[in-house]
Write a protein that holds these residues in place. Structure first.
Motif, PDB file in Angstrom:
ATOM      1  N   MET A 125     -17.231 -25.095   3.881  1.00 24.51           N
ATOM      2  CA  MET A 125     -16.712 -25.328   5.204  1.00 24.51           C
ATOM      3  C   MET A 125     -15.517 -24.414   5.476  1.00 24.51           C
ATOM      4  SD  MET A 125     -15.320 -28.809   7.115  1.00 24.51           S
ATOM      5  CE  MET A 125     -16.056 -29.865   5.973  1.00 24.51           C
ATOM      6  N   ALA A 126     -14.621 -24.274   4.515  1.00 23.17           N
ATOM      7  CA  ALA A 126     -13.436 -23.432   4.703  1.00 23.17           C
ATOM      8  C   ALA A 126     -13.833 -21.974   4.916  1.00 23.17           C
ATOM      9  CB  ALA A 126     -12.495 -23.562   3.516  1.00 23.17           C
ATOM     10  N   TYR A 127     -14.830 -21.513   4.152  1.00 20.37           N
ATOM     11  CA  TYR A 127     -15.297 -20.133   4.322  1.00 20.37           C
ATOM     12  C   TYR A 127     -15.733 -19.900   5.765  1.00 20.37           C
ATOM     13  CZ  TYR A 127     -18.039 -15.897   3.850  1.00 20.37           C
ATOM     14  OH  TYR A 127     -18.538 -14.627   4.020  1.00 20.37           O
ATOM     15  N   LYS A 128     -16.507 -20.825   6.291  1.00 20.84           N
ATOM     16  CA  LYS A 128     -17.016 -20.665   7.653  1.00 20.84           C
ATOM     17  C   LYS A 128     -15.906 -20.742   8.693  1.00 20.84           C
ATOM     18  CE  LYS A 128     -21.733 -22.052   6.769  1.00 20.84           C
ATOM     19  NZ  LYS A 128     -22.858 -22.908   7.160  1.00 20.84           N
ATOM     20  N   ILE A 129     -14.887 -21.546   8.440  1.00 21.64           N
ATOM     21  CA  ILE A 129     -13.757 -21.634   9.366  1.00 21.64           C
ATOM     22  C   ILE A 129     -13.005 -20.300   9.396  1.00 21.64           C
ATOM     23  CG2 ILE A 129     -11.491 -22.702   9.741  1.00 21.64           C
ATOM     24  CD1 ILE A 129     -12.757 -25.331   8.660  1.00 21.64           C
ATOM     25  N   VAL A 130     -12.683 -19.769   8.230  1.00 22.33           N
ATOM     26  CA  VAL A 130     -11.910 -18.520   8.145  1.00 22.33           C
ATOM     27  C   VAL A 130     -12.678 -17.344   8.734  1.00 22.33           C
ATOM     28  CG1 VAL A 130     -10.957 -16.829   6.517  1.00 22.33           C
ATOM     29  CG2 VAL A 130     -10.510 -19.256   6.203  1.00 22.33           C
ATOM     30  N   HIS A 131     -13.971 -17.301   8.515  1.00 26.94           N
ATOM     31  CA  HIS A 131     -14.780 -16.172   8.968  1.00 26.94           C
ATOM     32  C   HIS A 131     -15.391 -16.383  10.347  1.00 26.94           C
ATOM     33  CE1 HIS A 131     -14.408 -13.846   5.276  1.00 26.94           C
ATOM     34  NE2 HIS A 131     -14.393 -15.011   4.654  1.00 26.94           N
ATOM     35  N   GLY A 132     -14.971 -17.445  11.056  1.00 24.92           N
ATOM     36  CA  GLY A 132     -15.404 -17.668  12.426  1.00 24.92           C
ATOM     37  C   GLY A 132     -16.835 -18.140  12.578  1.00 24.92           C
ATOM     38  N   LEU A 133     -17.394 -18.746  11.541  1.00 27.19           N
ATOM     39  CA  LEU A 133     -18.784 -19.200  11.584  1.00 27.19           C
ATOM     40  C   LEU A 133     -18.910 -20.704  11.803  1.00 27.19           C
ATOM     41  CD1 LEU A 133     -20.014 -17.123   8.509  1.00 27.19           C
ATOM     42  CD2 LEU A 133     -20.256 -16.533  10.931  1.00 27.19           C
ATOM     43  N   ALA A 134     -17.804 -21.413  11.762  1.00 28.15           N
ATOM     44  CA  ALA A 134     -17.808 -22.873  11.913  1.00 28.15           C
ATOM     45  C   ALA A 134     -17.751 -23.240  13.392  1.00 28.15           C
ATOM     46  CB  ALA A 134     -16.609 -23.474  11.184  1.00 28.15           C
ATOM     47  N   PRO A 135     -18.161 -24.465  13.727  1.00 31.92           N
ATOM     48  CA  PRO A 135     -18.031 -24.919  15.110  1.00 31.92           C
ATOM     49  C   PRO A 135     -16.564 -24.888  15.552  1.00 31.92           C
ATOM     50  CG  PRO A 135     -19.382 -26.441  13.838  1.00 31.92           C
ATOM     51  CD  PRO A 135     -18.808 -25.453  12.879  1.00 31.92           C
ATOM     52  N   VAL A 136     -16.357 -24.722  16.842  1.00 34.19           N
ATOM     53  CA  VAL A 136     -15.014 -24.588  17.409  1.00 34.19           C
ATOM     54  C   VAL A 136     -14.135 -25.786  17.076  1.00 34.19           C
ATOM     55  CG1 VAL A 136     -13.714 -24.367  19.560  1.00 34.19           C
ATOM     56  CG2 VAL A 136     -15.840 -23.101  19.254  1.00 34.19           C
ATOM     57  N   TYR A 137     -14.689 -27.004  17.106  1.00 34.74           N
ATOM     58  CA  TYR A 137     -13.855 -28.174  16.845  1.00 34.74           C
ATOM     59  C   TYR A 137     -13.274 -28.149  15.433  1.00 34.74           C
ATOM     60  CZ  TYR A 137     -17.519 -30.571  14.141  1.00 34.74           C
ATOM     61  OH  TYR A 137     -18.435 -30.925  13.186  1.00 34.74           O
ATOM     62  N   LEU A 138     -14.007 -27.591  14.454  1.00 38.45           N
ATOM     63  CA  LEU A 138     -13.477 -27.465  13.102  1.00 38.45           C
ATOM     64  C   LEU A 138     -12.415 -26.371  13.028  1.00 38.45           C
ATOM     65  CD1 LEU A 138     -16.609 -27.865  10.815  1.00 38.45           C
ATOM     66  CD2 LEU A 138     -14.688 -29.431  11.055  1.00 38.45           C
ATOM     67  N   GLN A 139     -12.645 -25.277  13.737  1.00 39.75           N
ATOM     68  CA  GLN A 139     -11.670 -24.188  13.750  1.00 39.75           C
ATOM     69  C   GLN A 139     -10.360 -24.640  14.396  1.00 39.75           C
ATOM     70  OE1 GLN A 139     -13.293 -20.491  15.246  1.00 39.75           O
ATOM     71  NE2 GLN A 139     -15.222 -20.853  14.185  1.00 39.75           N
ATOM     72  N   GLU A 140     -10.433 -25.573  15.330  1.00 38.98           N
ATOM     73  CA  GLU A 140      -9.223 -26.100  15.956  1.00 38.98           C
ATOM     74  C   GLU A 140      -8.506 -27.089  15.039  1.00 38.98           C
ATOM     75  OE1 GLU A 140     -10.721 -27.691  19.603  1.00 38.98           O
ATOM     76  OE2 GLU A 140     -10.727 -25.737  20.600  1.00 38.98           O
ATOM     77  N   GLN A 141      -9.260 -27.864  14.250  1.00 38.15           N
ATOM     78  CA  GLN A 141      -8.656 -28.835  13.338  1.00 38.15           C
ATOM     79  C   GLN A 141      -7.977 -28.170  12.150  1.00 38.15           C
ATOM     80  OE1 GLN A 141     -11.452 -31.722  11.921  1.00 38.15           O
ATOM     81  NE2 GLN A 141     -11.410 -32.917  13.798  1.00 38.15           N
ATOM     82  N   VAL A 142      -8.575 -27.096  11.660  1.00 36.37           N
ATOM     83  CA  VAL A 142      -8.048 -26.403  10.472  1.00 36.37           C
ATOM     84  C   VAL A 142      -7.877 -24.931  10.839  1.00 36.37           C
ATOM     85  CG1 VAL A 142      -8.376 -25.980   8.009  1.00 36.37           C
ATOM     86  CG2 VAL A 142      -9.450 -27.974   9.065  1.00 36.37           C
ATOM     87  N   PRO A 143      -6.760 -24.587  11.487  1.00 40.71           N
ATOM     88  CA  PRO A 143      -6.593 -23.199  11.951  1.00 40.71           C
ATOM     89  C   PRO A 143      -6.296 -22.223  10.816  1.00 40.71           C
ATOM     90  CG  PRO A 143      -4.658 -24.503  12.461  1.00 40.71           C
ATOM     91  CD  PRO A 143      -5.663 -25.443  11.871  1.00 40.71           C
ATOM     92  N   VAL A 144      -6.672 -20.977  11.061  1.00 37.30           N
ATOM     93  CA  VAL A 144      -6.379 -19.897  10.121  1.00 37.30           C
ATOM     94  C   VAL A 144      -4.909 -19.550  10.276  1.00 37.30           C
ATOM     95  CG1 VAL A 144      -6.885 -17.495   9.552  1.00 37.30           C
ATOM     96  CG2 VAL A 144      -8.727 -19.023  10.239  1.00 37.30           C
TER      97      VAL A 144
END
Length: 100
Positions: free
Chosen positions: A1-20
């Motif tokens: 999940m963290a990999y996808k958040i950092v590389h912009g592959l995760a859903p937006v709601y996850l990217q907002e919850q755990v920002p880079v």
């Protein structure tokens, strides 16, 4: 999940919850070159009321940055999800059982 958040592959709601983390941390590679490390997750601001509650520590916004930021920069910088999974598994195996 963290990999996808950092590389912009995760859903937006996850990217907002755990920002880079947008702060540019300079790291040294094995060759001695300095490179900016833009692959870290930002730790959440902890309120004094809930800072130590067991439920709060289980939130992805709390535990993902802690685990992700401990990985080596070489592992965090891998370009494909499949390669990342393979290298992560190898890294964890070596950490647990040593090199054979």
């Amino acid at each position: 999940m963290a990999y996808k958040i950092v590389h912009g592959l995760a859903p937006v709601y996850l990217q907002e919850q755990v920002p880079v983390d947008d702060g540019l941390h300079v790291i040294r590679t094995t060759r001695g070159n300095a490179q900016p490390d833009g692959l870290k997750l930002r730790y959440p601001k902890l309120s004094s009321v809930n800072a130590t509650s067991k439920l709060r520590r289980r939130r992805p916004s709390v535990y993902l940055p802690e685990i992700w930021n401990k990985l080596s920069i070489d592992l965090r910088a891998i370009d494909s999800v499949d390669s990342f999974k393979s290298k992560l598994k190898t890294s964890l195996f070596i950490e647990a059982f040593g090199e054979s």
